[in-house]
Write an enzyme that holds these catalytic residues in place. Sequence first.
Site, PDB file in Angstrom:
ATOM      1  N   ASP A 188      -6.074  -1.181   2.078  1.00 13.39           N
ATOM      2  CA  ASP A 188      -5.663  -1.400   3.479  1.00 13.39           C
ATOM      3  C   ASP A 188      -4.633  -0.344   3.864  1.00 13.39           C
ATOM      4  O   ASP A 188      -3.615  -0.624   4.508  1.00 13.39           O
ATOM      5  CB  ASP A 188      -5.084  -2.805   3.668  1.00 13.39           C
ATOM      6  CG  ASP A 188      -4.936  -3.179   5.149  1.00 13.39           C
ATOM      7  OD1 ASP A 188      -5.548  -2.516   6.016  1.00 13.39           O
ATOM      8  OD2 ASP A 188      -4.196  -4.130   5.445  1.00 13.39           O
ATOM      9  N   ASP A 204       2.453  -3.598   1.163  1.00  8.57           N
ATOM     10  CA  ASP A 204       1.350  -4.512   1.492  1.00  8.57           C
ATOM     11  C   ASP A 204       0.149  -4.342   0.563  1.00  8.57           C
ATOM     12  O   ASP A 204      -0.891  -3.811   0.950  1.00  8.57           O
ATOM     13  CB  ASP A 204       0.933  -4.289   2.962  1.00  8.57           C
ATOM     14  CG  ASP A 204       0.200  -5.505   3.522  1.00  8.57           C
ATOM     15  OD1 ASP A 204      -0.016  -6.476   2.783  1.00  8.57           O
ATOM     16  OD2 ASP A 204      -0.161  -5.458   4.721  1.00  8.57           O
TER      17      ASP A 204
HETATM   18  P1  ADP Z   1       1.398  -8.068   6.555  1.00  4.49           P
HETATM   19  O1  ADP Z   1       0.399  -8.656   5.601  1.00  4.49           O
HETATM   20  O2  ADP Z   1       1.913  -9.063   7.514  1.00  4.49           O
HETATM   21  O3  ADP Z   1       0.889  -6.811   7.195  1.00  4.49           O
HETATM   22  P2  ADP Z   1       3.317  -6.362   5.147  1.00  4.49           P
HETATM   23  O4  ADP Z   1       3.513  -6.434   3.673  1.00  4.49           O
HETATM   24  O5  ADP Z   1       2.596  -5.181   5.685  1.00  4.49           O
HETATM   25  O6  ADP Z   1       2.657  -7.734   5.610  1.00  4.49           O
HETATM   26  O7  ADP Z   1       4.750  -6.471   5.816  1.00  4.49           O
HETATM   27  C1  ADP Z   1       4.907  -6.556   7.211  1.00  4.49           C
HETATM   28  C2  ADP Z   1       6.172  -5.832   7.645  1.00  4.49           C
HETATM   29  O8  ADP Z   1       7.307  -6.420   7.000  1.00  4.49           O
HETATM   30  C3  ADP Z   1       6.233  -4.370   7.237  1.00  4.49           C
HETATM   31  O9  ADP Z   1       5.622  -3.536   8.195  1.00  4.49           O
HETATM   32  C4  ADP Z   1       7.718  -4.112   7.181  1.00  4.49           C
HETATM   33  O10 ADP Z   1       8.256  -3.928   8.459  1.00  4.49           O
HETATM   34  C5  ADP Z   1       8.229  -5.420   6.621  1.00  4.49           C
HETATM   35  N1  ADP Z   1       8.300  -5.340   5.151  1.00  4.49           N
HETATM   36  C6  ADP Z   1       7.383  -5.755   4.257  1.00  4.49           C
HETATM   37  N2  ADP Z   1       7.791  -5.519   2.995  1.00  4.49           N
HETATM   38  C7  ADP Z   1       9.006  -4.934   3.097  1.00  4.49           C
HETATM   39  C8  ADP Z   1       9.965  -4.450   2.149  1.00  4.49           C
HETATM   40  N3  ADP Z   1       9.750  -4.533   0.839  1.00  4.49           N
HETATM   41  N4  ADP Z   1      11.102  -3.911   2.621  1.00  4.49           N
HETATM   42  C9  ADP Z   1      11.333  -3.837   3.953  1.00  4.49           C
HETATM   43  N5  ADP Z   1      10.480  -4.273   4.878  1.00  4.49           N
HETATM   44  C10 ADP Z   1       9.333  -4.824   4.479  1.00  4.49           C
HETATM   45 MN    MN Z   2       0.718  -4.866   6.586  1.00  2.46          MN
END
Ligand code: ADP
Ligand code: MN
Length: 250
Positions: A188, A204
């Site tokens: 992804d 992610d």
């Molecule tokens: P989703 O499945 O909702 O897309 P993500 O893992 O992409 O989940 O996380 C969504 C958002 O949360 C990211 O774009 C970022 O802004 C924030 N985020 C996720 N993991 C982290 C992290 N380890 N540190 C800082 N921000 C994070």
């Molecule tokens: Mn994401």
Amino acid sequence: GEEYERFDREIETMGVRIKDADTVKVRDDVFDEVTLIALYKLVHKKLISAIGGPISTGKEANVFYGERDGRGLAIKIYRIQTANFKAMTEYLAGDRRFSSVRGTRKGLIFAWTKKEFSNLARAHEAGIPAPEPLAFDRNILLMEFLGEDEMPYPQLRNAEVEDYGAVYREILGYVERLYREARLVHADLSEYNILYHEKPYLIDMGQAVTLDHPRASAFLVRDIKNLNRYFSRYCDVADEEEIIKTLVGT
Ligand code: ADP
Ligand code: MN
């Protein structure tokens, strides 16, 4: 309601600050009983010492800011009632590590959480800039917070980048290391799932699969296409087939 008040009292007794009044509102939507128990366990194990405000509300998960002894945490909470139950099943079924996972929605979400933890660990061990996974319990994943002053680093799509060509090559390098050393395909990859601050970070990884997944190659092609689509607006990009050949090493 009453349960939450008791929960607040209990975790506050353990020295956890509820940092943000907003959290309380969001909590009513996402913190079902399963989540509260998982959160409680993580607090009890002293893996969380403060819970802050929401960072992101995605399709499948909510991410909150948190702290452990002053160090920033990202607390990713997969919702049990998620829309993508079917898609998740397909990603899990083809992955040998998780192919035996069957049954309830809850069980599947727990497996998914564990899968993201394990994928992040493999990426991290391969030296790829990605959040270090710290712990998981049920549908909650704790990882290193990538950001400053409780603000996450921007997603690549919103970041100020000086040299797009260099960042593009850097990310291709990550994809290659992920493939060759971690033996994973992200599946992804996009300007949404890359954070940027001085360098790119891959995030992610719940859907990332091992190379034996029947669709691993298709996912790899899709990831490269996504990268090329995004970067072609800003810099020269390499031929997709050439990239794959080099990457896979044939
Ligand atoms: P989703 O499945 O909702 O897309 P993500 O893992 O992409 O989940 O996380 C969504 C958002 O949360 C990211 O774009 C970022 O802004 C924030 N985020 C996720 N993991 C982290 C992290 N380890 N540190 C800082 N921000 C994070
Ligand atoms: Mn994401």
